[in-house]
Design a protein around this motif. Sequence first.
Motif, PDB file in Angstrom:
ATOM      1  N   TRP A 260       0.649  -0.893  -0.172  1.00 46.88           N
ATOM      2  CA  TRP A 260      -0.174  -0.296  -0.124  1.00 46.88           C
ATOM      3  C   TRP A 260       1.001   1.269   0.212  1.00 46.88           C
ATOM      4  CZ3 TRP A 260      -5.174  -0.658  -0.524  1.00 46.88           C
ATOM      5  CH2 TRP A 260      -6.039  -1.566  -0.514  1.00 46.88           C
ATOM      6  N   GLN A 261       0.341   2.352  -0.678  1.00 45.62           N
ATOM      7  CA  GLN A 261       0.780   2.922  -0.901  1.00 45.62           C
ATOM      8  C   GLN A 261       0.478   4.900  -0.477  1.00 45.62           C
ATOM      9  OE1 GLN A 261       4.115   3.821  -1.946  1.00 45.62           O
ATOM     10  NE2 GLN A 261       4.091   1.387  -3.037  1.00 45.62           N
ATOM     11  N   TYR A 262       1.487   5.079   0.326  1.00 41.09           N
ATOM     12  CA  TYR A 262       0.618   6.285   2.285  1.00 41.09           C
ATOM     13  C   TYR A 262       0.519   7.240   0.909  1.00 41.09           C
ATOM     14  CZ  TYR A 262       0.570   2.189   5.016  1.00 41.09           C
ATOM     15  OH  TYR A 262       1.049   1.682   6.206  1.00 41.09           O
ATOM     16  N   PRO A 263      -0.347   8.452   1.814  1.00 34.76           N
ATOM     17  CA  PRO A 263      -0.416   9.650   1.138  1.00 34.76           C
ATOM     18  C   PRO A 263       0.994  10.400   1.637  1.00 34.76           C
ATOM     19  CG  PRO A 263      -2.628   9.308   2.002  1.00 34.76           C
ATOM     20  CD  PRO A 263      -1.209   8.413   2.534  1.00 34.76           C
ATOM     21  N   ASP A 264       1.419  11.131   0.171  1.00 37.69           N
ATOM     22  CA  ASP A 264       2.310  12.204   0.251  1.00 37.69           C
ATOM     23  C   ASP A 264       1.985  12.750   1.399  1.00 37.69           C
ATOM     24  OD1 ASP A 264       4.276  13.522  -0.079  1.00 37.69           O
ATOM     25  OD2 ASP A 264       4.219  14.188  -2.458  1.00 37.69           O
ATOM     26  N   LEU A 265       3.021  13.556   1.994  1.00 33.72           N
ATOM     27  CA  LEU A 265       2.011  14.525   2.847  1.00 33.72           C
ATOM     28  C   LEU A 265       2.411  16.067   2.381  1.00 33.72           C
ATOM     29  CD1 LEU A 265       4.824  13.831   5.983  1.00 33.72           C
ATOM     30  CD2 LEU A 265       2.628  13.287   5.725  1.00 33.72           C
ATOM     31  N   ASN A 266       2.452  16.388   1.245  1.00 38.88           N
ATOM     32  CA  ASN A 266       2.457  17.578   0.668  1.00 38.88           C
ATOM     33  C   ASN A 266       1.136  17.968   0.099  1.00 38.88           C
ATOM     34  OD1 ASN A 266       5.402  17.925   0.554  1.00 38.88           O
ATOM     35  ND2 ASN A 266       6.123  16.689  -1.239  1.00 38.88           N
ATOM     36  N   LEU A 267       0.393  16.574  -0.063  1.00 41.97           N
ATOM     37  CA  LEU A 267      -1.094  16.903  -0.081  1.00 41.97           C
ATOM     38  C   LEU A 267      -1.339  17.717   0.722  1.00 41.97           C
ATOM     39  CD1 LEU A 267      -2.221  12.916  -1.141  1.00 41.97           C
ATOM     40  CD2 LEU A 267      -1.456  15.308  -2.805  1.00 41.97           C
ATOM     41  N   LEU A 268      -1.480  17.807   1.847  1.00 45.39           N
ATOM     42  CA  LEU A 268      -1.840  18.358   3.452  1.00 45.39           C
ATOM     43  C   LEU A 268      -1.423  20.548   2.644  1.00 45.39           C
ATOM     44  CD1 LEU A 268      -1.125  16.149   5.657  1.00 45.39           C
ATOM     45  CD2 LEU A 268      -3.060  16.757   4.574  1.00 45.39           C
ATOM     46  N   GLU A 269      -2.167  20.909   3.463  1.00 44.78           N
ATOM     47  CA  GLU A 269      -1.747  22.616   3.406  1.00 44.78           C
ATOM     48  C   GLU A 269      -0.895  22.944   4.521  1.00 44.78           C
ATOM     49  OE1 GLU A 269      -5.128  25.204   3.430  1.00 44.78           O
ATOM     50  OE2 GLU A 269      -5.973  24.527   0.989  1.00 44.78           O
ATOM     51  N   THR A 270       0.473  23.473   3.918  1.00 47.22           N
ATOM     52  CA  THR A 270       0.957  24.425   5.566  1.00 47.22           C
ATOM     53  C   THR A 270       0.840  25.890   5.877  1.00 47.22           C
ATOM     54  OG1 THR A 270       2.477  22.715   4.510  1.00 47.22           O
ATOM     55  CG2 THR A 270       3.473  24.717   5.907  1.00 47.22           C
ATOM     56  N   ALA A 271      -0.151  25.975   7.233  1.00 51.97           N
ATOM     57  CA  ALA A 271      -0.126  27.452   7.120  1.00 51.97           C
ATOM     58  C   ALA A 271       0.290  27.751   7.729  1.00 51.97           C
ATOM     59  CB  ALA A 271      -1.729  27.180   7.784  1.00 51.97           C
ATOM     60  N   PRO A 272       1.018  29.430   7.660  1.00 52.34           N
ATOM     61  CA  PRO A 272       2.166  30.106   8.303  1.00 52.34           C
ATOM     62  C   PRO A 272       1.845  30.430   9.709  1.00 52.34           C
ATOM     63  CG  PRO A 272       0.971  31.744   6.785  1.00 52.34           C
ATOM     64  CD  PRO A 272       0.385  30.086   6.916  1.00 52.34           C
ATOM     65  N   ILE A 273       2.798  30.290  10.419  1.00 58.92           N
ATOM     66  CA  ILE A 273       2.511  31.069  11.826  1.00 58.92           C
ATOM     67  C   ILE A 273       2.842  31.558  12.293  1.00 58.92           C
ATOM     68  CG2 ILE A 273       2.356  29.882  14.370  1.00 58.92           C
ATOM     69  CD1 ILE A 273       2.252  27.225  13.694  1.00 58.92           C
ATOM     70  N   HIS A 274       2.415  32.795  13.155  1.00 58.90           N
ATOM     71  CA  HIS A 274       2.778  34.502  13.119  1.00 58.90           C
ATOM     72  C   HIS A 274       3.621  34.736  13.903  1.00 58.90           C
ATOM     73  CE1 HIS A 274       0.419  35.087   9.812  1.00 58.90           C
ATOM     74  NE2 HIS A 274      -0.379  34.713  10.130  1.00 58.90           N
ATOM     75  N   GLY A 275       3.739  33.142  14.534  1.00 58.72           N
ATOM     76  CA  GLY A 275       4.717  33.303  16.470  1.00 58.72           C
ATOM     77  C   GLY A 275       3.783  34.065  17.489  1.00 58.72           C
ATOM     78  N   ILE A 276       4.723  34.425  18.423  1.00 57.97           N
ATOM     79  CA  ILE A 276       4.121  35.105  19.631  1.00 57.97           C
ATOM     80  C   ILE A 276       4.773  36.582  19.513  1.00 57.97           C
ATOM     81  CG2 ILE A 276       4.126  35.016  22.076  1.00 57.97           C
ATOM     82  CD1 ILE A 276       5.163  32.402  21.684  1.00 57.97           C
ATOM     83  N   ASN A 277       3.513  37.388  19.840  1.00 60.63           N
ATOM     84  CA  ASN A 277       3.165  38.626  20.229  1.00 60.63           C
ATOM     85  C   ASN A 277       3.909  38.990  21.930  1.00 60.63           C
ATOM     86  OD1 ASN A 277       3.241  41.494  20.000  1.00 60.63           O
ATOM     87  ND2 ASN A 277       1.235  41.527  19.056  1.00 60.63           N
TER      88      ASN A 277
END
Length: 727
Positions: A260-277
Amino acid sequence: MTYKTTKPKNNYLSFLRSFKFWFIFLSTSFIFAGGAYFYKTLLSVLGASAIIVVIYIFPMTYLAIFHIGVLLKKWRLVIIGLCLSIAIIIVMGVLPPLKSFGNTGESLGGTLSIILAREPFYWNQYNYSNWHWAQAFLRIIIILGIGSFIVTPKRVASIGTFLFRNLIQNTKRVKGIYNLVSISKLKILDSIAKTKVNKTTNQQIIPERKHPKIDYIDEEPSHPKPINFEETLDVWNDDPKVKRKKAPINDYSSVINFNWQYPDLNLLETAPIHGINYKELEETSILIEKSLEQHGIEVTVDSDYVKSGPTVTMYGLKPGWKGNSQSGGQRVRVDAILNREKDLALALASPSIRFEAPVPGESVVGIEVPNKEPEKVTMRSIIDMDEWKKFQKESALPVPLGIGTGGNPIMCDLARMPHTLIAGSTGSGKSVCMNSIITGLTISLDPTQVRLVMLDPKRVELTPYQGIPHLYTDVVVDTERAVTILRSMVEEMMSRFKLLEEAGVKNIASYNAKTNQRMPYLVVLVDELADLMLTAAGEVERLLVRLAQLGRATGVHLVVATQRPSVDVVTGLIKANFPSRISFSVMSQIDSRTILDTPGAEKLLGRGDMLYMPVDRSKPYRVQGIFLSDREIEAIVGHWKSQSGPDLPELVVTNNTNHTPDITSELSTDSLYERAVELAESQRTLSVSLLQRRLRIGYPRAARLMDELEDTGIVGQGEAGKPRPVL
């Protein structure tokens, strides 16, 4: 001949009066004074890179003013110094901040190093991948390469040409070796296949294709049984024209070796985390202290207990003293802080705040304040973390849930929970949580490790997963068929108990480890429990409780969601057998107590903000749930649908719609039933109240006995308020 003698000049006074001294003195004073006045701003913008900036700019400015000729003559050193300074600042942009240095930003080099090392691919120490590190060091190589090319262009060009030629030559050699190995491998496999065909007798001509490895356990090694290629082709043939046989029930031996071929993680979106203010954290801390001080409550916000998450930030409050603590002063009561909840919400201009008193394991009172700019949490941001990779190896059914208030990933193992109850009003993120659970299982496990049973009375939430190989049966949208599926799951569970008994093991993990068979976990997901309870409340409750009580040993785990956590939907029996709870935003404190046995869920912000209470914890976690877009779901589902794998066993559905509960069948042979028959024979009419008085039982039991007597033809149909005639 006479010479005039002059007194030697005082070198110290001449240097003191010179313009150079005043330039150095004023510049140094300006740097120290400006650094002291704008300390926080410079620390945020430059961080530790301020040292590199001063070391480079100060000498260059001095030479540009007083020794411009030397600066122009040594221009190569100026370029090399500039490139080295930029490279060092980029390295600082990769490293985390040092609290001992006073830098509380997102990198050691401040905002300047973040721009040089990370933009436009925003990441930090909590959300990064190998690609982010690689592109940062690639920038260092590019900067140093540009500086070297400017200083010595001919030498750099010759080195680049030499490396490029060697790369092309090595690529051709590797390609030639690969082709030679591939041709040799094909010839060897072809000769082996021809040898097997010549040795096999009375067999049909079959196409040359790869067949699965089949083990024969009960056969003697001296007389091996020939492989029946016809049956193998029926299971593995991908041609739709060939009619394939269904896989045997609960038999995964023929499909366990499929790759079985597992899904590529590049199919998922990477949201930018703006860090701590950090500026916002400091302002809020001061505002909390002043607001409580105005009401005569002395508290201090400890910076070590300020934990910032994607949606809310928890501030740890340490109660102060009334009077001098050394002379017998009184400590500020925790209840006095909790009673000022509305005053704090007004001062912070916050829609809702939530207290946690005390914070588990700490001697502070926690107050959760919503962030001004909430951040989106994606599944990719959790899967890329090292904590998830370690948790995935140790868990049987790993599922990512979200990010906690301290920025730490929150994950769960469905096999340890073992059953989960999810509640939340419309639009709070309940269905998105169900999608994240399903997606988390399908990206980590193949269909031989977990099978899913989905009941979706709303018809729109779980139907996109129709067709994936993990499904044990089609997605059920009809409420009446859902009851049949639950009944079939109970029979499946009992059949698994027989297999465990025959193998002499206690649970599914021991069975898979001891035997050569594969028994996958079964996860039953119900998206709306209220719709099922409206159809057949008693039957659904009995089946769910039955599965929850006995399902853990056989690998059956339930995830049930509802948007109406009232007592008629989430009954006492269901709550008692679902130890793990997840609550999103609900309408009232009563609903929060129904699902969590504690208030707090009515103060959640919605949009994935949840309280997660696992089985091994008395107080819930505050978690920002994962947001999973429709595009990501379609990509994962499309990946699994594109694999033309073998046929998998399916759930055997009981089509007997007239099935009666086990309780009714037991009553037929009960001694009370026999006494009710004797009583009916001595009467002309029979009523429920008469059964209650004579048999000394309650109304529900007497009513069921009356229904039994009617089914067997002893009494006739009755009218409202009148006894039934005895036939």
